[in-house]
Design a protein around this motif. Structure first.
Motif, mmCIF file in Angstrom:
data_model
loop_
_atom_site.group_PDB
_atom_site.id
_atom_site.type_symbol
_atom_site.label_atom_id
_atom_site.label_comp_id
_atom_site.label_asym_id
_atom_site.label_seq_id
_atom_site.Cartn_x
_atom_site.Cartn_y
_atom_site.Cartn_z
ATOM 1 N N ALA A 585 0.838 -1.203 0.000
ATOM 2 C CA ALA A 585 0.000 0.000 0.000
ATOM 3 C C ALA A 585 0.871 1.251 0.000
ATOM 4 C CB ALA A 585 -0.912 -0.001 1.224
ATOM 5 N N PRO A 586 0.470 2.268 -0.732
ATOM 6 C CA PRO A 586 1.219 3.524 -0.698
ATOM 7 C C PRO A 586 1.112 4.178 0.669
ATOM 8 C CG PRO A 586 -0.840 3.793 -1.911
ATOM 9 C CD PRO A 586 -0.701 2.328 -1.617
ATOM 10 N N PRO A 587 2.028 5.083 0.984
ATOM 11 C CA PRO A 587 1.976 5.743 2.293
ATOM 12 C C PRO A 587 0.693 6.539 2.463
ATOM 13 C CG PRO A 587 3.566 6.803 0.841
ATOM 14 C CD PRO A 587 3.158 5.537 0.169
ATOM 15 N N PRO A 588 0.107 6.528 3.643
ATOM 16 C CA PRO A 588 -1.135 7.285 3.866
ATOM 17 C C PRO A 588 -0.937 8.772 3.604
ATOM 18 C CG PRO A 588 -0.678 5.790 5.695
ATOM 19 C CD PRO A 588 0.548 5.806 4.842
ATOM 20 N N PRO A 589 -1.921 9.422 3.000
ATOM 21 C CA PRO A 589 -1.761 10.835 2.650
ATOM 22 C C PRO A 589 -1.655 11.759 3.852
ATOM 23 C CG PRO A 589 -4.011 10.081 2.238
ATOM 24 C CD PRO A 589 -3.210 8.869 2.551
ATOM 25 N N ASP A 590 -2.050 11.273 5.037
ATOM 26 C CA ASP A 590 -1.949 12.135 6.210
ATOM 27 C C ASP A 590 -0.590 12.041 6.892
ATOM 28 O OD1 ASP A 590 -2.240 9.561 7.107
ATOM 29 O OD2 ASP A 590 -3.707 10.034 8.667
ATOM 30 N N GLN A 591 0.322 11.235 6.336
ATOM 31 C CA GLN A 591 1.657 11.113 6.928
ATOM 32 C C GLN A 591 2.687 11.971 6.206
ATOM 33 O OE1 GLN A 591 2.951 7.074 7.365
ATOM 34 N NE2 GLN A 591 1.248 6.494 8.690
ATOM 35 N N TYR A 592 2.602 11.988 4.876
ATOM 36 C CA TYR A 592 3.567 12.748 4.080
ATOM 37 C C TYR A 592 2.865 13.368 2.879
ATOM 38 C CZ TYR A 592 7.287 10.201 6.534
ATOM 39 O OH TYR A 592 8.119 9.669 7.496
ATOM 40 N N ALA A 593 3.404 14.491 2.426
ATOM 41 C CA ALA A 593 3.031 15.031 1.129
ATOM 42 C C ALA A 593 3.997 14.467 0.099
ATOM 43 C CB ALA A 593 3.104 16.551 1.148
ATOM 44 N N LEU A 594 3.463 14.006 -1.016
ATOM 45 C CA LEU A 594 4.279 13.394 -2.060
ATOM 46 C C LEU A 594 4.263 14.288 -3.289
ATOM 47 C CD1 LEU A 594 3.000 9.708 -1.714
ATOM 48 C CD2 LEU A 594 5.055 10.692 -0.705
ATOM 49 N N ASN A 595 5.374 14.930 -3.554
ATOM 50 C CA ASN A 595 5.490 15.809 -4.716
ATOM 51 C C ASN A 595 6.880 15.709 -5.305
ATOM 52 O OD1 ASN A 595 3.332 17.482 -2.901
ATOM 53 N ND2 ASN A 595 3.004 17.865 -5.070
ATOM 54 N N SER A 596 6.982 16.050 -6.575
ATOM 55 C CA SER A 596 8.267 16.248 -7.227
ATOM 56 C C SER A 596 8.417 17.725 -7.546
ATOM 57 C CB SER A 596 8.365 15.398 -8.492
ATOM 58 O OG SER A 596 8.418 14.018 -8.176
ATOM 59 N N PHE A 597 9.663 18.156 -7.730
ATOM 60 C CA PHE A 597 9.944 19.589 -7.827
ATOM 61 C C PHE A 597 10.957 19.870 -8.931
ATOM 62 C CE2 PHE A 597 8.852 18.479 -3.498
ATOM 63 C CZ PHE A 597 7.894 19.427 -3.162
ATOM 64 N N GLY A 598 11.044 21.123 -9.308
ATOM 65 C CA GLY A 598 12.031 21.519 -10.302
ATOM 66 C C GLY A 598 12.157 23.023 -10.393
ATOM 67 N N ALA A 599 13.182 23.449 -11.107
ATOM 68 C CA ALA A 599 13.419 24.875 -11.326
ATOM 69 C C ALA A 599 13.793 25.089 -12.779
ATOM 70 C CB ALA A 599 14.524 25.389 -10.412
ATOM 71 N N HIS A 600 13.182 26.109 -13.396
ATOM 72 C CA HIS A 600 13.445 26.465 -14.789
ATOM 73 C C HIS A 600 14.169 27.810 -14.850
ATOM 74 C CE1 HIS A 600 10.705 23.337 -16.130
ATOM 75 N NE2 HIS A 600 9.699 23.876 -15.470
ATOM 76 N N PHE A 601 15.119 27.900 -15.755
ATOM 77 C CA PHE A 601 15.822 29.153 -16.033
ATOM 78 C C PHE A 601 15.849 29.330 -17.547
ATOM 79 C CE2 PHE A 601 17.223 27.644 -11.976
ATOM 80 C CZ PHE A 601 17.300 28.779 -11.186
ATOM 81 N N CYS A 602 15.432 30.500 -17.999
ATOM 82 C CA CYS A 602 15.170 30.694 -19.422
ATOM 83 C C CYS A 602 15.764 32.002 -19.918
ATOM 84 C CB CYS A 602 13.657 30.695 -19.646
ATOM 85 S SG CYS A 602 13.139 31.104 -21.311
ATOM 86 N N THR A 616 16.112 31.118 -26.495
ATOM 87 C CA THR A 616 17.493 30.873 -26.932
ATOM 88 C C THR A 616 18.263 29.948 -26.004
ATOM 89 O OG1 THR A 616 18.095 32.957 -25.840
ATOM 90 C CG2 THR A 616 17.690 33.019 -28.223
ATOM 91 N N ARG A 617 17.920 29.914 -24.737
ATOM 92 C CA ARG A 617 18.564 28.988 -23.790
ATOM 93 C C ARG A 617 17.528 28.561 -22.761
ATOM 94 N NH1 ARG A 617 22.573 30.222 -20.217
ATOM 95 N NH2 ARG A 617 22.113 32.460 -20.181
ATOM 96 N N PHE A 618 17.636 27.319 -22.305
ATOM 97 C CA PHE A 618 16.706 26.845 -21.278
ATOM 98 C C PHE A 618 17.412 25.800 -20.425
ATOM 99 C CE2 PHE A 618 12.948 25.686 -19.120
ATOM 100 C CZ PHE A 618 11.974 26.646 -19.418
ATOM 101 N N THR A 619 17.409 26.012 -19.120
ATOM 102 C CA THR A 619 17.983 25.067 -18.160
ATOM 103 C C THR A 619 16.895 24.618 -17.200
ATOM 104 O OG1 THR A 619 20.225 25.980 -18.250
ATOM 105 C CG2 THR A 619 19.623 24.778 -16.258
ATOM 106 N N THR A 620 16.781 23.325 -17.018
ATOM 107 C CA THR A 620 15.813 22.757 -16.076
ATOM 108 C C THR A 620 16.520 21.753 -15.180
ATOM 109 O OG1 THR A 620 13.913 23.024 -17.554
ATOM 110 C CG2 THR A 620 13.737 21.331 -15.861
ATOM 111 N N VAL A 621 16.257 21.849 -13.891
ATOM 112 C CA VAL A 621 16.795 20.895 -12.911
ATOM 113 C C VAL A 621 15.622 20.287 -12.161
ATOM 114 C CG1 VAL A 621 18.327 20.538 -10.951
ATOM 115 C CG2 VAL A 621 18.914 22.238 -12.685
ATOM 116 N N ILE A 622 15.591 18.949 -12.103
ATOM 117 C CA ILE A 622 14.432 18.223 -11.601
ATOM 118 C C ILE A 622 14.806 17.379 -10.388
ATOM 119 C CG2 ILE A 622 12.815 16.355 -12.167
ATOM 120 C CD1 ILE A 622 12.193 19.107 -13.442
ATOM 121 N N ASP A 623 13.927 17.378 -9.394
ATOM 122 C CA ASP A 623 14.021 16.498 -8.226
ATOM 123 C C ASP A 623 12.818 15.559 -8.267
ATOM 124 O OD1 ASP A 623 14.254 15.312 -5.692
ATOM 125 O OD2 ASP A 623 13.243 16.998 -4.703
#
Length: 736
Positions: A585-602, A616-623
């Motif tokens: 079973a996945p972790p209960p939603p009341d224990q943790y928030a589950l998200n992925s994150f990132g940052a864009h530079f353009c 002309t340029r684009f940098t993305t870093v993903i977690d």
């Protein structure tokens, strides 16, 4: 010891069949004696069909059958749910939107069916449709975000009487209103279905993001038991959300094939795809931010109005995955309204609410930074949330701060000038912008089957789908790692509802959900193999205690002996040993928030005379947790950024007053091409999430599209001093 393929830069396991054309998509399948269907669509935006004249159709060459509301196929309305329509085609004469299916012509060839469909005439009792947000009826505000006219409203206030008071007492505040028209899914493969009945059982080849759910839905809508329907779609040519629901084309093909007692193929045109299989809602949003003089957020208020088609559909709640999560604030107000309209159904589209929601929020954050005289990146860092605002709930894993740092260094953010129009190269104005990405990172229950084969290979199967995302490679990599054998010795089977029920390939759930299921199935298969080794009289391990027999890297060992599983299976005369298992079973939603994150530079440049914008340029870093496949990860990040560039600069399907979409093909609906895209600098952190699963992999197919439009818009403002709040950012908005 076999080197694990997890995270390595290896080729896709399905690359060869795809590039050689051997991979078959829904419309590629053939069946002896098949007929072809073509849809007849309503030409009014609302009303009823008074009559339909099909006399000329019946005399047309090759016509086999004509179905209308006056001579229908028997179908049943969907059982319900937020991403399906609330009616069945051809069961009544009511017209709910322009382009609704009001007929099906079946003929010996596609061309004959298309010609004959054009001979159908219909007369209507027409009514005036509501086709724009101002013309619609706002839904009532209610907690929970229930579809069908309700909205979602949340207010968290601390130490003030109201959000309005909090805004008034803030040192600095901004109000940002943004709009965007409807956007259409533009997958390479159009929606199609080939329905084949045999002895009361239906096999249907159709592109879908959820084969098992699709089979159950088709069965319910044609009135047969679920075990009589099998959906087969090993390859899907893109979906982006539009192939998650069960639309009408497979249902009509199945019902017509049953009625005619012969296979029926139904392939939609591009214009039919745009109308009948969902679109991203037109949307108006207002974000109000308040802050103290040092940049500390005191208020985040996010309002929206989105389409709520009368036919029902997926509810657009753009603040839900953005403003409710991204930045810490003592005062948070969310009001998301759904506006009832007489338009085609809306549907989730890559980064469904998050991409437009991020455009609103991240544009407002940029405006606030400018008003404060503060670097936009520093403003985000200052308001970094370590827990979900207003809840105290911690994330299972969050390294967004590292995304900011790594992205800024790779991009060269420190060279950005805060003053608009301060950098030029000839006639081009140059600007930089950035934005944050966030998307759900959870998982759902899933099953998989793993088998040892007597030829020394292994098979892994699960009824998820690969939309071009690389899911087949990820699942094969997981099995190879769990079994300790080379990747080239693993065959992955997907896209068949007869396989163990896998995760829907939507909501970036497939990887996070499939990986633990495959691991569980691999362990179960090893147990089954050891049981055979000690129980089969022909086995060299017969009679040993199973606790004294081990499996590692493709070999069975015990009692001083060691053989490959290939040799064992050949010795005991079994073609295979396999096992099916489900993930925990996945972790209960009341224990943790589950998200992925990132940052864009353009970086963008805008021609000072023509207003033409170019990225002309684009940098993305993903977690996104543990990276299972380096190559498919880079592909997904790059593809999502390209998707976001289309969102920012090109994609729009405005609705005419009549209820007709203005763009019905790829000449009118513009998507990015090679000339629009610079070399993309994509990077990932590869930080396993210990909560989401044992390997710690989260999905990332949608995440990198979130925030791209805002980063581009912010860069355009930095280049020109012009703030475009109405997507797409076209050159006419940058002139003057």
């Amino acid at each position: 010891m076999t080197l694990s393929p997890v995270g390595r830069d290896l080729g896709r396991v399905d690359a060869r069949p795809k590039v050689t054309g051997r991979a078959r998509y829904a419309a590629d399948y053939q069946a002896q004696g098949k007929a072809y269907g073509y849809l007849v669509q309503a030409t009014i935006g609302k009303g009823t069909v008074r009559a339909m004249d099909t006399a000329a159709v019946a005399k047309a060459p090759g016509v086999v059958a004509v179905y209308t509301p006056f001579d229908p196929l028997k179908l049943y309305a969907p059982a319900g749910g937020p991403i399906v329509e609330n009616y069945a085609p051809l069961q009544d004469t009511r017209v709910r939107y322009r382009g609704q299916i009001i007929g099906l012509v079946v003929a010996e060839t596609f061309e004959q069916a298309r010609y004959a469909a054009g001979l159908v005439t219909a007369t209507y009792d027409a009514q005036e449709p509501r086709t724009s947000l101002p013309a619609g009826s706002p839904g009532t505000t209610a907690p929970g975000g229930e579809p069908g006219g309700a909205a979602r409203s949340t207010v968290l206030a601390s130490g003030v009487d109201s959000i309005e008071d909090a805004l008034r007492s803030s040192d600095v505040s901004v109000t940002t209103t943004v709009t965007q028209p409807a956007q259409s899914h533009a997958a390479m493969e159009p929606h199609a279905a080939l329905a084949i009945w045999h002895e009361g059982h239906l096999t249907i080849h159709t592109g879908t993001q959820a084969p098992a759910i699709h089979a159950q839905s088709i069965a319910a809508r044609i009135g047969v038991e679920p075990d009589r329907v099998r959906v087969v779609n090993p390859y899907v040519g893109g979906g982006f959300g539009s192939k998650a629901p069960t639309w009408s084309e497979p249902v009509l093909a199945a019902a017509a094939a049953r009625d005619l007692k012969r296979p029926v193929k139904l392939v939609l045109t591009r214009e039919q795809v745009f109308v009948l299989t969902g679109h991203r809602s037109a949307l108006t949003q207002r974000v109000r931010l308040g802050a103290s003089a040092d940049g500390t957020l005191t208020v985040v208020a996010h309002e929206s109005d989105a389409e709520d088609p009368a036919v029902s559909a997926w509810p657009m709640l753009p603040a839900q995955g953005t403003s409710t999560l991204l930045y810490k604030t003592p005062n948070l107000a969310i009001d998301q309204r759904l506006v009832e309209l007489d338009v085609p159904p809306v549907c989730a589209m890559r980064g469904p609410g998050e991409s437009p929601g991020a455009f609103a929020l991240e544009t407002a954050m940029d405006e606030l930074a400018e008003k404060l005289g503060m670097d936009p990146l520093e403003l985000r860092r200052k308001n970094y949330a370590v827990t979900v605002p207003g809840t105290g709930l911690r994330w299972s894993s969050k390294h967004l701060d590292e995304c900011y740092r790594v992205g800024a260094e790779r991009f060269g953010w420190s060279r950005r000038s805060p003053r608009p129009r301060s950098r030029r190269e000839g006639d081009w104005l140059i600007g930089m912008g950035m934005a944050t990405a966030i998307y759900g990172g959870g998982r759902i229950p899933a099953q998989a089957r793993v088998g040892f084969e007597a030829d020394g290979t292994a098979t892994v199967g699960t009824a998820t789908a690969d939309l071009g995302t690389g899911a087949r490679t990820v699942i094969a990599v997981t099995a190879a790692d769990a079994l300790g054998i080379p990747l080239q010795r693993v065959t992955a089977d997907l896209g068949d509802s007869a396989l163990p029920q896998g995760a829907m390939a939507a909501g970036s759930l497939a990887t996070a959900s499939s990986v633990p299921a495959v691991q569980a199935a691999a362990r179960a298969a090893v147990t089954a193999l050891i049981d055979q080794a000690v129980q089969n009289e022909r086995s060299p391990f017969h009679g040993l205690d199973k606790d004294d027999v081990t499996y590692s890297d493709g070999r069975i060992s015990g009692g001083g002996r060691s053989v490959t599983f290939r040799r064992l299976l050949q010795t005991i005369g079994l073609p295979r040993v396999q096992a099916t298992a489900a993930s925990s079973a996945p972790p209960p939603p009341d224990q943790y928030a589950l998200n992925s994150f990132g940052a864009h530079f353009c970086e963008v440049k805008v021609h000072r005379l023509t207003g033409e914008p170019r990225v002309t340029r684009f940098t993305t870093v993903i977690d996104a947790g543990r990276i299972m496949s380096a190559r498919t990860t880079r592909s997904q990040i790059s593809g999502a950024v390209i998707f976001g560039i289309g969102h920012a600069l090109l994609e729009a399907n405005p609705m005419e007053e009549s209820g007709r979409f203005a763009a019905g093909n790829f000449a009118d609906y513009l998507v990015p091409v090679n000339a629009d895209i610079p070399d993309l600098d994509v990077h990932y952190l590869d930080r396993p999430d210990p909560v989401v699963s044992e390997l710690g992999a989260r999905g990332l197919g949608e995440l990198p599209s979130v925030g791209v439009a805002a980063a581009i818009g912010n860069a355009v403002h930095n280049a020109t001093g012009i703030r475009v709040r109405d997507l797409p950012i076209t050159l006419d908005k940058l002139l003057g």
